[in-house]
Design an enzyme around this catalytic site. Structure first.
Site, PDB file in Angstrom:
ATOM      1  N   ARG A   1     -17.731  10.144   1.140  1.00 20.75           N
ATOM      2  CA  ARG A   1     -16.926   8.927   0.945  1.00 20.75           C
ATOM      3  C   ARG A   1     -17.797   7.666   0.848  1.00 20.75           C
ATOM      4  O   ARG A   1     -18.832   7.558   1.500  1.00 20.75           O
ATOM      5  CB  ARG A   1     -15.875   8.824   2.057  1.00 20.75           C
ATOM      6  CG  ARG A   1     -14.912  10.014   1.920  1.00 20.75           C
ATOM      7  CD  ARG A   1     -13.781   9.956   2.876  1.00 20.75           C
ATOM      8  NE  ARG A   1     -12.913   8.824   2.628  1.00 20.75           N
ATOM      9  CZ  ARG A   1     -11.915   8.486   3.435  1.00 20.75           C
ATOM     10  NH1 ARG A   1     -11.680   9.184   4.528  1.00 20.75           N
ATOM     11  NH2 ARG A   1     -11.156   7.450   3.152  1.00 20.75           N
TER      12      ARG A   1
ATOM     13  N   GLN B   1      -9.977  -1.260   6.405  1.00 23.18           N
ATOM     14  CA  GLN B   1     -11.196  -0.728   7.034  1.00 23.18           C
ATOM     15  C   GLN B   1     -12.364  -1.681   6.837  1.00 23.18           C
ATOM     16  O   GLN B   1     -13.121  -1.940   7.776  1.00 23.18           O
ATOM     17  CB  GLN B   1     -11.507   0.661   6.472  1.00 23.18           C
ATOM     18  CG  GLN B   1     -10.462   1.701   6.888  1.00 23.18           C
ATOM     19  CD  GLN B   1     -10.767   3.095   6.400  1.00 23.18           C
ATOM     20  OE1 GLN B   1     -11.686   3.310   5.602  1.00 23.18           O
ATOM     21  NE2 GLN B   1     -10.007   4.058   6.877  1.00 23.18           N
TER      22      GLN B   1
ATOM     23  N   LYS C   1      -2.152   6.318  14.097  1.00 22.66           N
ATOM     24  CA  LYS C   1      -3.586   6.642  14.079  1.00 22.66           C
ATOM     25  C   LYS C   1      -4.428   5.366  14.076  1.00 22.66           C
ATOM     26  O   LYS C   1      -5.399   5.258  14.838  1.00 22.66           O
ATOM     27  CB  LYS C   1      -3.878   7.504  12.843  1.00 22.66           C
ATOM     28  CG  LYS C   1      -5.305   7.991  12.735  1.00 22.66           C
ATOM     29  CD  LYS C   1      -5.386   9.297  11.998  1.00 22.66           C
ATOM     30  CE  LYS C   1      -5.174   9.208  10.512  1.00 22.66           C
ATOM     31  NZ  LYS C   1      -6.313   8.592   9.805  1.00 22.66           N
TER      32      LYS C   1
ATOM     33  N   SER D   1      -8.536  -3.577   1.661  1.00 29.04           N
ATOM     34  CA  SER D   1      -8.907  -2.509   2.588  1.00 29.04           C
ATOM     35  C   SER D   1      -8.982  -3.024   4.016  1.00 29.04           C
ATOM     36  O   SER D   1      -9.801  -3.874   4.348  1.00 29.04           O
ATOM     37  CB  SER D   1     -10.269  -1.920   2.193  1.00 29.04           C
ATOM     38  OG  SER D   1     -10.797  -1.188   3.275  1.00 29.04           O
TER      39      SER D   1
ATOM     40  N   ASP E   1      -1.419   5.364   2.279  1.00 29.85           N
ATOM     41  CA  ASP E   1      -1.573   6.738   2.780  1.00 29.85           C
ATOM     42  C   ASP E   1      -0.364   7.620   2.464  1.00 29.85           C
ATOM     43  O   ASP E   1      -0.377   8.815   2.738  1.00 29.85           O
ATOM     44  CB  ASP E   1      -1.780   6.713   4.303  1.00 29.85           C
ATOM     45  CG  ASP E   1      -3.131   6.112   4.668  1.00 29.85           C
ATOM     46  OD1 ASP E   1      -4.046   6.149   3.827  1.00 29.85           O
ATOM     47  OD2 ASP E   1      -3.267   5.602   5.797  1.00 29.85           O
TER      48      ASP E   1
HETATM   49  C1  S3P Z   1      -6.868   2.468   7.697  1.00 29.89           C
HETATM   50  C2  S3P Z   1      -6.916   1.806   6.499  1.00 29.89           C
HETATM   51  C3  S3P Z   1      -6.666   2.455   5.195  1.00 29.89           C
HETATM   52  C4  S3P Z   1      -5.984   3.808   5.354  1.00 29.89           C
HETATM   53  C5  S3P Z   1      -6.588   4.627   6.463  1.00 29.89           C
HETATM   54  C6  S3P Z   1      -6.508   3.887   7.786  1.00 29.89           C
HETATM   55  C7  S3P Z   1      -7.150   1.720   8.943  1.00 29.89           C
HETATM   56  O1  S3P Z   1      -7.892   2.641   4.526  1.00 29.89           O
HETATM   57  O2  S3P Z   1      -6.041   4.526   4.141  1.00 29.89           O
HETATM   58  O3  S3P Z   1      -5.909   5.869   6.585  1.00 29.89           O
HETATM   59  O4  S3P Z   1      -6.802   2.218  10.038  1.00 29.89           O
HETATM   60  O5  S3P Z   1      -7.702   0.622   8.853  1.00 29.89           O
HETATM   61  P1  S3P Z   1      -8.513   1.505   3.577  1.00 29.89           P
HETATM   62  O6  S3P Z   1      -8.679   0.311   4.377  1.00 29.89           O
HETATM   63  O7  S3P Z   1      -9.826   2.046   3.101  1.00 29.89           O
HETATM   64  O8  S3P Z   1      -7.526   1.364   2.456  1.00 29.89           O
END
Ligand code: S3P
Length: 433
Positions: free
Chosen positions: A122, A168, A22, A166, A314
């Site tokens: 969120r 993200q 993903k 993180s 995750d």
């Molecule tokens: C992700 C980062 C993770 C993960 C999410 C996908 C990504 O989140 O939990 O399902 O693709 O960068 P966080 O960065 O908030 O931990």
């Protein structure tokens, strides 16, 4: 609202390939769209989350053709995105909204990013604050979506220490940094997945990473490339646990991404005594992949090392199922982030485990689970519309002596559309209705 009803299952046998990663699928659309030239993606995840990203970029004028898991993106270059005529609806996807907030803060046009009920709860302060430090004009609704972004800002570069591990937040700032006037440096206090850094390099963009520091210069351009998305270890994790806890079982998960920033689930299961072998390790488009062989295991409870938490972030819902089937006590700490995922994954899992007769204690930043036997004492388990909670409790069926009903499983489509089909093909018995 759909439910799962699982029947007593196992032994598990066979070899399966779970869908594409993903995180990599999202990033392939984002970077392919702002690259110069045509990017071809194979193995793209046909899940609602990654399709939300794809549709958002179509809404910004990018011509993207999709034939199943093959996607062709006609990149428009870094300054070629067009103002969307409506709010960009990112559904359930935290990755889409957080990464895109960085990219869109640097565009010449205004945009609005929104999502479903879960996404609307969120926390977005974690991206709003550093983006404002870069000069972005971005606001939320009490730091939650919808996000309103005013375009036309020249972003300045920053050096920023992430408050939580993180990917993200890191990726959001790296994407904003592509447009900034200098060198953007991100300092991590724990390892998080590095797909953005790897993929930027694949698009010919210079990124330097050394231990916990990642830097890039703004102003460069991206050159299109071909991307073969490997299978998602977060989806494979459900069957890793299933293979360990089911008796007389042996399954193979083919061509799974074992990027070292994602393999916490393997490390944790091995520490618990899981029989997991990595076969045929090879490189595919810059990512390490392997066939993962899992056989029935005698699991024991452990204290999960905190440094593995971001590497398995995750996978905890299904790891809690493993802990429930292990001998002794498993303790997780340092995982407060689980409370702000698609649901509060600590509380929602604890409630479900309690209703299956598994003793547990909720901690502020984790959980204590005492392994035992599942007991029939409730009519159904509530997933709180969280895909990974639904799938985790479906996996419990391989160790359960009674049928389990799980409520509200529709969101499994966000990350793993053929979960039931694949699960049933190796000997599980899940009905969706
Ligand atoms: C992700 C980062 C993770 C993960 C999410 C996908 C990504 O989140 O939990 O399902 O693709 O960068 P966080 O960065 O908030 O931990």
């Amino acid at each position: 609202m759909s439910n799962y009803i699982t029947s007593i299952a196992g032994p598990l046998k066979g070899s399966i390939k779970v869908p594409g990663d993903k995180s990599i699928s999202h990033r392939s659309i984002m970077l392919g769209s702002i690259a110069d030239g045509v990017t071809r993606v194979s193995g793209f995840l046909e899940g609602e989350d990654s399709l939300a990203t794809l549709n958002a970029f179509r809404d910004m004028g990018v011509k993207i053709e999709r034939n199943g898991s093959n996607v062709t993106i006609n990149g428009v270059g870094k300054h070629g995105l067009k103002e969307p005529i409506r709010s960009l609806n990112l559904g359930n996807s935290g990755t889409s909204i957080r990464l895109m907030s960085g990219l869109l803060s640097a565009q010449s046009f205004d945009s609005e990013l929104c999502g479903d009920e879960s996404l609307s709860k969120r926390p977005m302060g974690r991206v709003i604050e550093p983006l404002r430090l870069m000069g972005a004009d971005i606001s939320g609704n009490d730091s939650k979506p919808p996000l309103l972004i005013k375009g036309g800002k020249q972003l300045s570069s920053i050096e920023y220490t992430l408050p939580v591990a993180s990917a993200q937040i890191k990726s959001c700032l790296l994407l904003a940094g592509l447009y900034s006037d200098g060198k953007t440096t991100i300092i991590e206090n724990g390892i998080s997945r590095d797909h953005t850094e790897r993929m930027l390099k694949g698009f010919g963009y210079d990124v330097t990473s050394s231990s916990n520091t990642i830097s890039l210069m703004g102003g460069g351009s991206l050159k299109s490339c071909d991307i073969e998305v490997p299978s998602d270890i977060s989806s494979a994790a459900f069957f890793m646990v299933a293979g360990c806890i089911s008796e007389n079982s042996s399954i193979v998960l083919e061509a799974v991404n074992i990027n070292p920033t994602r393999t916490g689930v393997i490390d944790i299961l091995r520490l618990m005594g899981g029989n997991i072998e990595l076969l045929n390790q090879r490189l595919q488009a810059g990512e390490l992949i392997a066939d993962i062989k899992v056989t029935s295991s005698e699991l024991k409870g452990i204290e999960i090392p905190e440094n593995l938490v971001p590497l398995a972030i995750d996978e905890f819902p299904v790891l809690f199922i493993a802990a429930s089937c292990a001998k002794g006590e498993t303790v997780l700490t340092g995982a407060r982030e689980l409370r702000v995922k698609e649901s509060d994954r600590i509380q929602v899992m604890a409630d479900g485990l309690t209703s299956l007769g598994i003793d547990n204690e909720v901690l502020d930043d984790g959980i204590r689970i005492i392994g035992g036997e599942f007991k029939e004492q409730t009519s159904s388990i509530k997933s709180h519309h969280d895909h990974r909670i639904s799938m985790a409790f479906a996996i419990a069926s391989v160790k359960s002596k009674f049928n389990i009903e799980i409520e509200g499983v529709d969101n499994v489509k966000t990350s793993f559309p053929n979960f039931v089909e694949l699960a049933n093909s190796i000997g599980m018995k899940i009905k969706e209705g």
